[in-house]
Design an enzyme around this catalytic site. Structure first.
Site, PDB file in Angstrom:
ATOM      1  CB  VAL A  63      30.773  49.822  45.081  1.00 48.96           C
ATOM      2  CG1 VAL A  63      30.410  49.525  46.527  1.00 48.96           C
ATOM      3  CG2 VAL A  63      29.981  51.029  44.603  1.00 48.96           C
ATOM      4  CB  CYS A  64      34.145  45.648  44.053  1.00 41.31           C
ATOM      5  SG  CYS A  64      32.499  44.931  43.841  1.00 41.31           S
ATOM      6  CG  ASP A  65      39.122  50.198  43.424  1.00 43.53           C
ATOM      7  OD1 ASP A  65      40.156  49.534  43.603  1.00 43.53           O
ATOM      8  OD2 ASP A  65      39.110  51.446  43.358  1.00 43.53           O
TER       9      ASP A  65
END
Length: 170
Positions: A63-65
């Site tokens: 999700v951060c990526d």
């Protein structure tokens, strides 16, 4: 230091945020972080510019990526805006990540030394020493114009609302 319990969760487990709850209209606090070359950076380095502060727990997670990649691909659409991704990732890991992804539009910054950003913006997760997923839009006068702290750390930010807030400043 102020602590706020249950504002965010990780996979349904409530966590504690350290620092104040910032709101629209607040003056954006300064912070001390480092970039991928270990050079110190602060809010003052981006004075007079619109800033999107994209906050992620770790760029090594899907999700951060996705969040960082979205900003890098769509930063041109935002206009004259600096996008700063802040995480607790080490500068070396950030440098490797950006090189592998070909990032050139997002400044990736590390808060690992002092957690200065996390405590100033109220997004430091006490139990994990990671930052909660959040986004802040700061205008040219360093006033916060949009805040989203995502209640579930594994969920995405609301990209549509974010774009609306940034376009209102451009």
């Amino acid at each position: 230091m102020q602590e706020r319990k249950g504002v965010v969760a990780m996979k349904g487990n409530p966590l504690t945020l350290v620092g104040p709850e910032l709101k629209v209209g607040d003056k954006a606090p300064d912070f001390a972080v480092v970039d991928t070359a270990m050079a110190p950076k602060s809010l003052k380095d981006y004075a007079g510019k619109i800033k999107v502060l994209s906050v992620t727990p770790s760029l090594d997670t899907p999700v951060c990526d996705l969040q960082a990649t979205w900003f890098n691909e769509d930063a041109a659409e935002l206009g004259d805006v600096y996008v700063l991704n802040v995480s607790m990732d080490l500068p070396f890991a950030l440098k490797r990540y950006c090189a592998a992804k070909g990032f050139d539009k997002v400044a990736t910054l590390s808060d690992h030394r002092e957690a200065s950003f996390g405590t100033a913006y109220g997004v430091l997760i006490k139990e994990l020493r990671l930052l909660a997923r959040a986004v802040f839009v700061v205008d040219r006068d360093d006033v916060i114009r949009y805040v989203e702290v995502v209640p579930e750390a594994t969920d995405s930010i609301d990209y549509d609302k974010l774009l609306e807030a940034v376009k209102a400043l451009a």
